[in-house]
Design an enzyme around this catalytic site. Structure first.
Site, mmCIF file in Angstrom:
data_model
loop_
_atom_site.group_PDB
_atom_site.id
_atom_site.type_symbol
_atom_site.label_atom_id
_atom_site.label_comp_id
_atom_site.label_asym_id
_atom_site.label_seq_id
_atom_site.Cartn_x
_atom_site.Cartn_y
_atom_site.Cartn_z
ATOM 1 N N HIS A 177 1.789 -5.445 2.224
ATOM 2 C CA HIS A 177 0.942 -4.404 2.813
ATOM 3 C C HIS A 177 1.130 -4.285 4.319
ATOM 4 C CE1 HIS A 177 -2.902 -6.581 4.391
ATOM 5 N NE2 HIS A 177 -1.951 -7.466 4.311
ATOM 6 N N TYR A 185 0.497 -22.635 1.208
ATOM 7 C CA TYR A 185 -0.094 -21.307 1.016
ATOM 8 C C TYR A 185 0.730 -20.546 -0.018
ATOM 9 C CZ TYR A 185 -1.693 -16.600 2.231
ATOM 10 O OH TYR A 185 -2.192 -15.328 2.197
ATOM 11 N N GLU A 242 -3.813 -9.743 11.766
ATOM 12 C CA GLU A 242 -4.120 -10.949 11.000
ATOM 13 C C GLU A 242 -3.448 -12.166 11.616
ATOM 14 O OE1 GLU A 242 -2.805 -10.299 7.008
ATOM 15 O OE2 GLU A 242 -3.625 -8.281 6.902
ATOM 16 N N HIS A 293 -5.573 -8.095 -8.041
ATOM 17 C CA HIS A 293 -5.753 -9.015 -6.913
ATOM 18 C C HIS A 293 -6.683 -8.342 -5.906
ATOM 19 C CE1 HIS A 293 -3.954 -12.196 -4.160
ATOM 20 N NE2 HIS A 293 -4.677 -11.455 -3.349
ATOM 21 N N HIS A 353 0.473 -11.420 11.816
ATOM 22 C CA HIS A 353 0.921 -10.134 11.299
ATOM 23 C C HIS A 353 0.095 -9.094 12.024
ATOM 24 C CE1 HIS A 353 1.945 -12.947 7.864
ATOM 25 N NE2 HIS A 353 3.090 -12.574 8.401
ATOM 26 N N HIS A 387 3.986 -7.033 5.802
ATOM 27 C CA HIS A 387 4.184 -8.435 5.468
ATOM 28 C C HIS A 387 3.847 -8.642 3.999
ATOM 29 C CE1 HIS A 387 0.111 -7.822 7.004
ATOM 30 N NE2 HIS A 387 -0.276 -8.775 6.186
HETATM 31 FE FE LIG Z 1 -2.185 -9.251 5.327
#
Ligand SMILES: [Fe+2]
Length: 451
Positions: free
Chosen positions: A347, A362, A353, A304, A377, A383
Site C-alpha cells: 500500500h 516481523y 509510518e 486483513h 515508510h 511498501h
Molecule cells: Fe504501511
C-alpha cells in the site's frame, strides 16, 4: 509491598488498597496519593496552611477551559518557582525538533536501519537521545519526533522536563527508572511509559546498557482510541495502565534542571532536588503500561484489517479521524483467515509510518528488520512484503498459525517525517533496503481463470 528504595532514598507512599507495587491502576483516573499521612488536604485544594508546611500548587496539562481539564494538585516542600532560576542555553546536538529539514538529506524514500550501537561513551537520558525523524512544528504544537535513546549512566543531581512535548518511551534493551515529581516508574522491554509535558524527572539506569525508542508528541495528549463496534473490551484495557504513588526526596544538593522549550535546551541551577511532591491528586500524571496486556482483535474468517485495529494509543489532531500520532502494536497473535494473503498488503499511505522492532521477527519482513532496528515508510511511498514473505504467504497451507515471539510497533503520523543528519549519515542505514522488492516478478497471465 513497596518496591526497593532507590539510591536517592525517595520516601514513597504506602501501597494502598487497589494498588500494585507502588502503582495505581486506571487510564487518566482522578488519583489521590500521599507519602506522609495527612499530607493531602481533604475536601478542598488550597487550605490557608497545608499540613507539614507544604506548599500547594497546580500543574495544568490542559487549558483551564478544556472540556475535561487535566490537572494535578501537588503538595510540595518548595513551590516550583524555587526549582527554576535564570536560564542559560545549552546545546544537545543530537536532540532535534521540527521543523528540521536538512538541505542535502533526502527524506523521500523507504528507509530501514539496523540497531544503533552503543558507543562506549557514557550517556545519560539527555546526552544519549538521538533524533531520527521530525514532523510538524514544535512551536505550533503539531507533529512529533522519533528518537532512539542510548543510555548507560544515571542522571545525578540533574533533572529534566520538556515543555514541548509528552514522551512515549518504548524500551528495547535494559531497565530504566523515571523518578518523577509524582512518583517512580520503572520500565523494561515490553513495557511503555508516558511522561507528561512539564513534569520534572530524573532518569536512572537500573540495568544497562539501555536502548529504546521515544515518540515525542508535540500535539494533543495520547488517549485511548475510540472503540466503535469493537465495544468496551479487548485492545488496551484502561485498568492495565498504572500511575505511580507519591514519592519525594528532601535533598539539599547543588542541582541542574534542564528544560526543553520550543526546540531549544536551557539549564537552571538550584540547590536542592525538585522531586519534592509529598502528596498529589488529579488526572495529569505519568503512566506505564505492559504491552503484554494488549489484547489484539483481528479477522477471524477472511481478509486483513487495516493496522489501525492494533492501535494502543492515539494522539488526535484537529482533523477528526486523522491522528497526529497513532501508537500501534504488532504482537503475538493467531492468524486464522481463510483464502487470504495474511501479511500486511502492499500500500501507499497519506500517513507516515515509522516502525521499530522490540523483539522477534516481523511477518512482512522475515529478514533485515531486526530487534532494535527501525524502518520508515514516508508519506505516500509504497511498501509491503518482500519477495520471501510474498511467496511464502501466497503458497502457505492456511491452517491456524500463531505468529509467536514477535513484538514491533509503529509511530504513525499524519505529517511527513524528515530525517535528521544522524539518521541519514551516522545511524546504521541499510543502503539496500529498497532492493527488498527488486526480485518481485511480474506474474501476470491473461488466461481466463488463471491465478
Ligand atoms: Fe504501511
Amino acid at each position: 509491598m513497596n518496591r526497593p528504595i532507590d539510591p536517592h532514598h525517595m520516601t514513597q507512599a504506602a501501597t494502598a488498597a487497589g494498588t500494585t507495587e507502588g502503582y495505581m491502576p486506571g487510564w487518566a483516573n482522578d488519583f489521590e496519593t500521599e507519602a506522609l499521612p495527612g499530607a493531602l488536604p481533604q475536601g478542598m485544594n488550597s487550605p490557608q496552611k497545608c499540613n507539614y508546611g507544604l506548599y500547594g500548587e497546580q500543574l495544568s496539562g490542559t487549558a483551564f477551559t478544556a472540556t475535561r481539564p487535566e490537572r494535578t494538585w501537588c503538595y510540595r516542600i518548595r513551590p516550583s518557582v524555587k526549582h527554576s532560576h535564570r536560564y542559560e542555553k545549552i546545546d544537545l546536538p543530537y536532540w532535534k525538533s521540527a521543523p528540521h529539514v536538512v538541505d542535502d538529506v533526502i527524506s523521500l524514500g523507504q528507509y530501514r536501519w539496523d540497531p544503533v550501537a552503543h558507543s562506549g561513551e557514557g550517556l545519560t537520558w539527555l546526552t544519549g537521545m538521538r533524533t531520527m525523524t521530525t514532523a510538524g512544528d514544535v512551536n505550533t504544537q503539531v507533529g512529533m519526533a522519533s528518537h532512539v535513546y542510548l543510555v548507560t549512566e544515571s542522571m545525578v543531581d540533574e533533572y529534566f522536563f520538556s515543555a514541548d512535548s509528552e514522551l512515549l518511551v518504548v524500551p528495547q534493551e535494559g531497565r530504566l527508572r523515571f523518578a518523577t515529581e509524582l512518583g517512580i516508574i520503572d520500565i523494561e522491554p515490553k513495557e511503555i511509559a508516558i511522561i507528561p509535558r512539564g513534569l520534572v524527572y530524573r532518569v536512572e539506569v537500573l540495568e544497562g546498557p539501555c536502548r529504546g525508542f521515544v515518540c515525542e508528541n508535540y500535539g494533543q495528549k495520547f488517549e485511548l482510541p475510540g472503540r466503535g463496534p469493537i465495544g468496551a473490551n479487548c485492545m488496551a484495557n484502561p485498568r492495565d495502565f498504572k500511575s505511580p504513588v507519591a514519592a519525594f526526596e528532601d535533598r539539599e544538593a547543588p542541582s541542574t534542571v534542564t528544560v526543553k522549550w520550543c526546540g531549544q535546551f536551557h539549564t537552571t541551577k538550584i540547590g536542592h532536588s525538585p522531586l519534592d511532591v509529598v502528596a498529589w491528586h488529579g488526572n495529569y500524571a505519568p503512566v506505564k503500561y505492559d504491552l503484554r496486556n494488549y489484547c489484539p482483535v483481528g479477522a477471524i474468517l477472511f481478509d486483513h484489517p487495516d493496522p489501525s485495529i492494533f492501535t494502543v494509543l492515539t494522539a488526535p489532531s484537529d482533523v477528526p479521524g486523522t491522528a497526529n500520532i497513532d501508537f500501534v502494536l504488532f504482537r503475538e497473535r493467531w492468524m486464522v483467515m481463510e483464502d487470504t494473503f495474511r501479511p500486511p498488503w502492499y500500500h501507499k499511505n497519506i500517513m507516515s509510518e515509522l516502525m521499530g522492532n522490540i523483539y522477534g521477527q516481523y511477518d512482512a519482513k522475515p529478514q533485515g528488520f531486526v530487534p532494535g532496528g527501525m524502518s520508515l515508510h514516508n508519506m505516500m511511498l509504497p511498501h509491503g512484503p518482500d519477495k520471501e514473505a510474498f511467496e511464502k504467504a501466497s503458497n502457505a497451507n492456511l491452517g491456524p498459525d500463531k505468529l509467536d515471539h514477535t513484538m514491533s510497533f509503529m509511530f504513525e503520523t499524519r505529517f511527513p517525517q524528515h530525517l535528521t543528519e544522524f539518521a541519514a549519515r551516522e545511524a546504521p542505514l541499510q543502503d539496500d533496503y529498497i532492493d527488498c522488492w527488486t526480485s518481485l516478478e511480474k506474474k501476470f497471465d491473461g488466461t481466463p481463470g488463471k491465478k
